[in-house]
Design a protein around this motif. Structure first.
Motif: not given
Lengths: 244, 244
Positions: B157, B153, B165-169
């Protein structure tokens, strides 16, 4: 003077129980990737900046390095390194890498593992490393990956779908990051990949490898808790070569 | 055949309203950083892969390139490029970069802006780019930064402290990422920085610049909504030079 958490007894007591300290190089999951970048040490003059217990210094000697110098800021670390059977070809020096002076045109191989992200004065050290290498010599380092050092809160958190995410922020804002890792107030210097690479290039080192290390499928099978490391790389490995 | 969203009318109608399409190069905030990497085009043979409306092709001619070739997969884009006053030294070719063949030893400068992250067959294209360069020639590209393309995504968020924050994964899990950007189902290929750099090195291009672009303080003053770009870089800029 650089911060020296390794000589804080509460930190050190925990630190020496890490697998990479108990088991040596085989306990460091990124070692085989890092080792693959190191030229054959046979006949070389080898320098290890942030040598800790001297695992890599001894490895270089076992693989034929002619002289090995290990440098570390921590008395605790160097006492342990010197506790191994002595070898006249290995010299350990206690020094602060923020101000350490390296003799020019001396080494074939300069190595540094998980140390440079503690240093404020890195541009000057990289210039010195480049000057200290003989023509054709190589510099390899590992650092905590900038994605790992960047966040205010460097811990996985759940997202709205219940999956863990790495809360990235401030990636382009370089500077100190304070974490609580075995001791309170451990300070690391966050830098971008761009800055690390540019420091090497400006020091006239030719970039010959850049690896964002993550565990292999075999390592994840052995240690399933490492699967999350694929979400954000823990280590950055770099290699620069001095032109002939 | 590569996906060609630029010829989907719903996508194109929105896309041509982006500042970088309306205002040209001055509407692309990273252009000045990218331009700084390009050698003086005077007298050069210049190739632009993914030329769009031909802004950079015309810039190269205005700055003295002898011949300029622009390549793009989109009819919509090329019609617009050809709509500018014609210049016999600029050739536009419609081609799919997944299979485009570039003549060897032909160009002084090869350029590509925000195109390569759409391609599956990048290793082969980079090899061809390297072969197409004359000795001493340079390749510059911008791509969406891997931190930007990585997440499931890819949207900021709020965290538990109310900061974005940037939802890094999935950073180390390379492959397709589907986003809804003006059109549903736009597919990008996520690759790590390590992979981009390694492809250049394997093609015998010497890395001479790596820039993780973010807005300057002046740009943020002018467009305050860009401040969040400092949390995670939107673009990666690379330059490789073919050995003399």
């Amino acid at each position: 003077m650089a911060q020296n958490v390794y000589d804080q007894e509460n930190f050190f007591k925990e630190y020496i129980q890490l697998p990479r300290q108990v088991k040596g190089l085989d306990g460091a999951p990124e070692w085989s990737a890092l080792k693959a970048l190191i030229p054959d040490p046979k006949g070389s003059a080898f320098l290890d900046l942030g040598c800790g217990f001297g695992w890599v210094c001894r490895w270089a000697r076992e693989n034929g390095a002619t002289t090995v110098q290990g440098v570390d800021v921590s008395d605790n670390m160097l006492s342990k390194a010197r506790g191994f059977p002595p070898d006249a070809a290995i010299t350990y020096t206690r020094a602060d890498l923020e101000t350490f002076e390296i003799p020019p045109n001396t080494y074939d191989i300069v190595f540094s593992s998980l140390t440079l992200h503690y240093l404020k004065n890195l541009p000057s050290l990289i210039l010195q490393i480049s000057k200290s290498l003989k023509a054709g010599g190589a510099f390899m380092c590992s650092v905590e990956h900038p994605i790992f050092t960047s966040p205010r809160n460097a811990k996985f958190v759940p997202d709205s779908e219940g999956q863990t995410i790495w809360p990235l922020d401030g990636y382009l804002k370089e500077g100190p990051r304070t974490t609580n890792w075995f001791a309170d107030g451990v300070v690391k210097q966050h830098r971008t990949i761009s800055t690390y690479v540019t420091l090497l290039l400006q020091a006239r080192l030719q970039l010959s490898a850049l690896d964002e290390w993550g565990p292999t499928p075999e390592q994840i099978k052995e240690s399933p808790q490492w699967a999350d490391e694929l979400k954000r790389p823990p280590f950055l490995l770099l290699k620069g070569v001095k032109a002939m």
